[in-house]
Write an enzyme that holds these catalytic residues in place. Sequence first.
Site, PDB file in Angstrom:
ATOM      1  N   ASN A  32       0.986  -1.233  -0.018  1.00 20.82           N
ATOM      2  CA  ASN A  32      -0.019  -0.025   0.024  1.00 20.82           C
ATOM      3  C   ASN A  32       0.996   1.115   0.174  1.00 20.82           C
ATOM      4  OD1 ASN A  32      -1.950   2.125   0.340  1.00 20.82           O
ATOM      5  ND2 ASN A  32      -2.542   1.303   2.411  1.00 20.82           N
ATOM      6  N   HIS A  59      -9.878   0.856   4.628  1.00 17.78           N
ATOM      7  CA  HIS A  59      -8.611   1.352   5.256  1.00 17.78           C
ATOM      8  C   HIS A  59      -8.715   2.451   6.461  1.00 17.78           C
ATOM      9  CE1 HIS A  59      -4.711   2.438   5.812  1.00 17.78           C
ATOM     10  NE2 HIS A  59      -4.138   1.223   5.512  1.00 17.78           N
ATOM     11  N   GLY A  81       1.490   2.365  10.612  1.00 21.49           N
ATOM     12  CA  GLY A  81       2.670   3.342  10.575  1.00 21.49           C
ATOM     13  C   GLY A  81       3.215   3.828  11.633  1.00 21.49           C
ATOM     14  N   GLU A  96      -7.087   4.595   7.380  1.00 25.65           N
ATOM     15  CA  GLU A  96      -6.897   6.220   7.148  1.00 25.65           C
ATOM     16  C   GLU A  96      -7.953   6.766   6.196  1.00 25.65           C
ATOM     17  OE1 GLU A  96      -2.996   5.563   5.230  1.00 25.65           O
ATOM     18  OE2 GLU A  96      -2.145   4.944   7.224  1.00 25.65           O
ATOM     19  N   LYS A 108       0.109   4.331  -0.336  1.00 23.24           N
ATOM     20  CA  LYS A 108      -0.668   5.407   0.423  1.00 23.24           C
ATOM     21  C   LYS A 108      -0.320   6.847  -0.699  1.00 23.24           C
ATOM     22  CE  LYS A 108      -0.152   3.150   4.528  1.00 23.24           C
ATOM     23  NZ  LYS A 108      -0.266   3.406   6.037  1.00 23.24           N
ATOM     24  N   SER A 135       2.475  -2.031  10.532  1.00 19.20           N
ATOM     25  CA  SER A 135       4.001  -1.950  10.723  1.00 19.20           C
ATOM     26  C   SER A 135       4.754  -3.641  10.537  1.00 19.20           C
ATOM     27  CB  SER A 135       4.449  -1.670  12.324  1.00 19.20           C
ATOM     28  OG  SER A 135       4.002  -0.359  12.370  1.00 19.20           O
ATOM     29  N   GLU A 177      -5.964  -4.995  10.407  1.00 24.27           N
ATOM     30  CA  GLU A 177      -5.025  -3.956  10.654  1.00 24.27           C
ATOM     31  C   GLU A 177      -5.342  -3.043  11.925  1.00 24.27           C
ATOM     32  OE1 GLU A 177      -2.718  -2.978   6.839  1.00 24.27           O
ATOM     33  OE2 GLU A 177      -4.406  -1.707   6.846  1.00 24.27           O
TER      34      GLU A 177
HETATM   35  P1  PGA Z   1       2.349   0.253   7.789  1.00 24.68           P
HETATM   36  O1  PGA Z   1       0.797   0.599   7.131  1.00 24.68           O
HETATM   37  O2  PGA Z   1       2.774  -1.031   7.257  1.00 24.68           O
HETATM   38  O3  PGA Z   1       3.008   1.703   7.441  1.00 24.68           O
HETATM   39  O4  PGA Z   1       1.819   0.187   9.220  1.00 24.68           O
HETATM   40  C1  PGA Z   1       0.004  -0.487   6.879  1.00 24.68           C
HETATM   41  C2  PGA Z   1      -1.241  -0.233   6.093  1.00 24.68           C
HETATM   42  O5  PGA Z   1      -1.740   0.957   6.479  1.00 24.68           O
HETATM   43  O6  PGA Z   1      -1.950  -0.875   5.232  1.00 24.68           O
END
Ligand code: PGA
Length: 228
Positions: free
Chosen positions: A6, A86, A161, A88, A8, A191, A155
């Site tokens: 991903n 997701h 993140g 976010e 982003k 992460s 998640e």
């Molecule tokens: P991350 O993000 O690996 O940076 O924690 C995962 C995601 O948002 O799918």
Amino acid sequence: MIICANFKTNHTRKSVRAYVDALCNLETDHQIRIYPPSSALFKPKSPKQIKMGAQNFYPVKNGSFTGEIGQEQLDEFEITSVLIGHSERRHILSESDELIANKFNFAKENNWEINFCIGEPKSIRDRGKEAVLNYLETQLKSIDVAYKNLIIAYEPVWAIGTGDTASIEDIKEILDFLREKTFAPLLYGGSVKSENVKEMFELENCDGVLVGTASWDVESFKSIINQA
Ligand code: PGA
């Protein structure tokens, strides 16, 4: 395994092309999904197990929805895999449960692969395991968990993140719980990096991972794939 990147709001069309070219040299039987920004979508001329997907779309063919892309724009690049739910988009972009359900139904009607993300925020986590399981169950209520092209990514919001991964025991417990609800492949995200992914791949009910930060560099993503 299903191993997803991903991006982003990172990468450009040019850098995504270079990334996909670098990935194509990798010999792998695993299913790889790349979710770049909308401005960098294209159909990779790569082996068929490497697919590009959309991080976002609006559930319409086309129309007056300023700033959004719909089915027509995804069809142009033969995109048939989408991320929905997701954290976010839920928490930063304020996507409602209703919009998420509409997106799900629209993607299902189109027979797209849906990578559906669920996960609890820290405030729920702090209330204990039962609260977490109830929360996840509610997030699954509005979707058809028997849909044949469904993937579910667990998640936890507080792990995204942040560098804080859920413990392997917690991941196991949640994936085992989700397995009782659906036959869909189950991913873990939050992460994930090459240093911690191996034990996730070893879990009975882990069918892959959704990787953000550690996927943005192609060598880092390759080293995750290589451990599957
Ligand atoms: P991350 O993000 O690996 O940076 O924690 C995962 C995601 O948002 O799918």
